[in-house]
Scaffold this motif. Structure first.
Motif, PDB file in Angstrom:
ATOM      1  N   GLU A   9       0.841  -1.196   0.000  1.00 19.15           N
ATOM      2  CA  GLU A   9       0.000   0.000   0.000  1.00 19.15           C
ATOM      3  C   GLU A   9       0.876   1.247   0.000  1.00 19.15           C
ATOM      4  O   GLU A   9       1.839   1.339   0.764  1.00 19.15           O
ATOM      5  N   ALA A  10       0.532   2.187  -0.863  1.00 19.92           N
ATOM      6  CA  ALA A  10       1.228   3.473  -0.919  1.00 19.92           C
ATOM      7  C   ALA A  10       0.188   4.588  -0.849  1.00 19.92           C
ATOM      8  O   ALA A  10      -0.918   4.454  -1.375  1.00 19.92           O
ATOM      9  N   ARG A  11       0.558   5.676  -0.199  1.00 11.72           N
ATOM     10  CA  ARG A  11      -0.318   6.840  -0.170  1.00 11.72           C
ATOM     11  C   ARG A  11       0.232   7.866  -1.152  1.00 11.72           C
ATOM     12  O   ARG A  11       1.379   8.299  -1.034  1.00 11.72           O
ATOM     13  N   ILE A  12      -0.572   8.205  -2.155  1.00 15.20           N
ATOM     14  CA  ILE A  12      -0.117   9.053  -3.251  1.00 15.20           C
ATOM     15  C   ILE A  12      -0.990  10.297  -3.328  1.00 15.20           C
ATOM     16  O   ILE A  12      -2.227  10.206  -3.409  1.00 15.20           O
ATOM     17  N   ARG A  13      -0.356  11.464  -3.316  1.00 17.26           N
ATOM     18  CA  ARG A  13      -1.089  12.721  -3.477  1.00 17.26           C
ATOM     19  C   ARG A  13      -1.193  13.013  -4.969  1.00 17.26           C
ATOM     20  O   ARG A  13      -0.264  13.539  -5.576  1.00 17.26           O
ATOM     21  N   ALA A  14      -2.302  12.642  -5.545  1.00 16.88           N
ATOM     22  CA  ALA A  14      -2.482  12.807  -6.990  1.00 16.88           C
ATOM     23  C   ALA A  14      -3.958  12.800  -7.322  1.00 16.88           C
ATOM     24  O   ALA A  14      -4.804  12.420  -6.506  1.00 16.88           O
ATOM     25  N   ASP A  15      -4.276  13.220  -8.538  1.00 19.63           N
ATOM     26  CA  ASP A  15      -5.640  13.168  -9.045  1.00 19.63           C
ATOM     27  C   ASP A  15      -6.019  11.716  -9.314  1.00 19.63           C
ATOM     28  O   ASP A  15      -5.222  10.948  -9.872  1.00 19.63           O
ATOM     29  N   LEU A  16      -7.202  11.324  -8.913  1.00 21.26           N
ATOM     30  CA  LEU A  16      -7.628   9.938  -9.051  1.00 21.26           C
ATOM     31  C   LEU A  16      -7.649   9.491 -10.509  1.00 21.26           C
ATOM     32  O   LEU A  16      -7.226   8.374 -10.832  1.00 21.26           O
ATOM     33  N   ASP A  17      -8.130  10.347 -11.400  1.00 18.85           N
ATOM     34  CA  ASP A  17      -8.165   9.982 -12.817  1.00 18.85           C
ATOM     35  C   ASP A  17      -6.758   9.785 -13.379  1.00 18.85           C
ATOM     36  O   ASP A  17      -6.528   8.896 -14.200  1.00 18.85           O
ATOM     37  N   ASP A  78     -19.133   4.361  -3.175  1.00 20.10           N
ATOM     38  CA  ASP A  78     -18.355   4.931  -2.079  1.00 20.10           C
ATOM     39  C   ASP A  78     -17.203   5.810  -2.549  1.00 20.10           C
ATOM     40  O   ASP A  78     -16.407   6.293  -1.745  1.00 20.10           O
ATOM     41  N   GLY A  79     -17.103   6.030  -3.869  1.00 16.46           N
ATOM     42  CA  GLY A  79     -16.054   6.892  -4.400  1.00 16.46           C
ATOM     43  C   GLY A  79     -14.727   6.204  -4.651  1.00 16.46           C
ATOM     44  O   GLY A  79     -13.793   6.835  -5.156  1.00 16.46           O
ATOM     45  N   THR A  80     -14.621   4.927  -4.325  1.00 12.64           N
ATOM     46  CA  THR A  80     -13.387   4.182  -4.578  1.00 12.64           C
ATOM     47  C   THR A  80     -13.443   3.541  -5.960  1.00 12.64           C
ATOM     48  O   THR A  80     -14.490   3.515  -6.611  1.00 12.64           O
ATOM     49  N   ARG A  81     -12.311   3.034  -6.389  1.00 12.75           N
ATOM     50  CA  ARG A  81     -12.238   2.287  -7.645  1.00 12.75           C
ATOM     51  C   ARG A  81     -11.519   0.967  -7.390  1.00 12.75           C
ATOM     52  O   ARG A  81     -10.719   0.848  -6.460  1.00 12.75           O
ATOM     53  N   THR A  82     -11.793  -0.006  -8.251  1.00 16.78           N
ATOM     54  CA  THR A  82     -11.223  -1.340  -8.078  1.00 16.78           C
ATOM     55  C   THR A  82     -10.861  -1.930  -9.426  1.00 16.78           C
ATOM     56  O   THR A  82     -11.563  -1.720 -10.416  1.00 16.78           O
ATOM     57  N   SER A  83      -9.774  -2.658  -9.454  1.00 12.82           N
ATOM     58  CA  SER A  83      -9.375  -3.401 -10.640  1.00 12.82           C
ATOM     59  C   SER A  83      -8.946  -4.790 -10.178  1.00 12.82           C
ATOM     60  O   SER A  83      -8.194  -4.918  -9.204  1.00 12.82           O
ATOM     61  N   ALA A  84      -9.448  -5.827 -10.845  1.00 14.27           N
ATOM     62  CA  ALA A  84      -9.122  -7.201 -10.481  1.00 14.27           C
ATOM     63  C   ALA A  84      -8.570  -7.933 -11.695  1.00 14.27           C
ATOM     64  O   ALA A  84      -8.897  -7.606 -12.835  1.00 14.27           O
ATOM     65  N   LEU A  85      -7.732  -8.929 -11.435  1.00 13.41           N
ATOM     66  CA  LEU A  85      -7.143  -9.661 -12.557  1.00 13.41           C
ATOM     67  C   LEU A  85      -6.774 -11.083 -12.167  1.00 13.41           C
ATOM     68  O   LEU A  85      -6.571 -11.395 -10.988  1.00 13.41           O
ATOM     69  N   GLY A 109      -8.487  11.991   2.274  1.00  8.23           N
ATOM     70  CA  GLY A 109      -8.029  13.355   2.502  1.00  8.23           C
ATOM     71  C   GLY A 109      -7.486  13.970   1.229  1.00  8.23           C
ATOM     72  O   GLY A 109      -8.163  14.020   0.203  1.00  8.23           O
ATOM     73  N   ASP A 110      -6.217  14.436   1.281  1.00 10.12           N
ATOM     74  CA  ASP A 110      -5.603  15.057   0.107  1.00 10.12           C
ATOM     75  C   ASP A 110      -4.825  14.059  -0.733  1.00 10.12           C
ATOM     76  O   ASP A 110      -4.048  14.440  -1.607  1.00 10.12           O
ATOM     77  N   GLY A 111      -5.020  12.775  -0.486  1.00  8.83           N
ATOM     78  CA  GLY A 111      -4.303  11.750  -1.241  1.00  8.83           C
ATOM     79  C   GLY A 111      -5.176  10.548  -1.544  1.00  8.83           C
ATOM     80  O   GLY A 111      -6.395  10.562  -1.327  1.00  8.83           O
ATOM     81  N   ILE A 112      -4.533   9.518  -2.059  1.00  6.76           N
ATOM     82  CA  ILE A 112      -5.213   8.276  -2.418  1.00  6.76           C
ATOM     83  C   ILE A 112      -4.432   7.108  -1.837  1.00  6.76           C
ATOM     84  O   ILE A 112      -3.210   7.031  -1.992  1.00  6.76           O
TER      85      ILE A 112
END
Length: 253
Positions: A9-17, A78-85, A109-112
């Motif tokens: 897990e990493a916390r990244i301050r970036a735009d979700l798109d 809930d505003g989250t996104r998911t990718s499975a493989l 908050g201000d990150g993802i």
């Protein structure tokens, strides 16, 4: 599958798109992910999960490839996104036979919180299981975490994956040189004692400086511009579960 799946897990301050694009587009994904040399989408019928091919250059002239199938949920209540493989490799030299995993994108908050959980079945029987437990699985965990931090540097600071790799190699080379010079200096330190009383103070001071330099090279935190696996969380929270989306995917045989 193993009962010791990997979690990063990493916390990244970036735009979700933007984070979604750099992790879902093969041309972007293969730039930051150390585990893959090439990723390409394969043709698929409309409405069906995306199929893809991946390849890893193990040695010059030796590439191990496999195929996979993936699906993503870009809009969730809930505003989250998911990718499975799910993925598999028929290559006889691939320790990784088949596996499955997921990515989650959780605004915080201000990150993802960008996180992954995945597991796989090694081949080669008992020998493969031993090699996986002692070497391959720890290496895969490190490579995933290192790659996540390289992605973070790209999104947060504009440090391209190629530049981040160069920064890492440069810092690694400096650390190795310092450690080598320090160990060599400690071995030669005793020679100073043979030069008489004038060299004695230097003979006692040198080991202290050399040991300090070696310790700095071994334990000093990586530079802010250098990717580091240690910046990522490696233990899953108790509530971590694979998404339901994963159950809808068939094995890519």
């Amino acid at each position: 599958m193993s009962h010791h799946g990997l979690y990063i897990e990493a916390r990244i301050r970036a735009d979700l798109d933007e984070l979604w694009a750099r992790t879902q587009e093969p041309s972007q994904h293969q730039r930051w992910d150390l585990r893959f040399t090439e990723i390409a989408h394969l043709p698929h019928a409309e409405g069906e999960p995306q199929r893809f091919r991946y390849a890893t250059r193990v040695l010059p002239g030796l590439t191990v490839a496999g195929t996979g199938i993936s699906a993503g949920e870009k809009e969730r209540p809930d505003g989250t996104r998911t990718s499975a493989l799910r993925f598999a490799s028929p290559h006889p030299l691939s320790l990784l036979a088949e596996g499955s995993g997921y990515w989650r994108y959780v605004p915080d908050g201000d990150g993802i919180r960008f996180l992954t959980g995945y597991d796989y079945r090694p081949r080669w029987g008992a020998l493969g299981a031993l090699a996986d437990r002692l070497l391959f699985r720890p290496l895969m965990g490190w490579a995933t975490a290192w790659s996540f931090d390289r992605l973070r540097l790209w999104l947060e600071h504009g440090i391209t994956p190629e530049r981040a790799r160069l920064n890492w190699l440069t810092e690694l080379a400096v650390r190795v040189l310092v450690i080598t010079a320090g160990c060599t200096g400690l071995a030669l330190e005793s020679a100073l004692r043979l030069l008489g009383p004038y060299a004695a103070p230097l003979a006692y001071l040198c080991p202290v400086l050399l040991i300090a330099a070696v310790c700095a090279a071994l334990f000093k935190a990586p530079l802010p511009c250098t990717p580091a696996a240690r910046r990522c969380l490696r233990r899953p929270p108790a509530r971590a579960r694979a998404p339901r989306l994963l159950r809808t995917l068939e094995n890519p045989r």
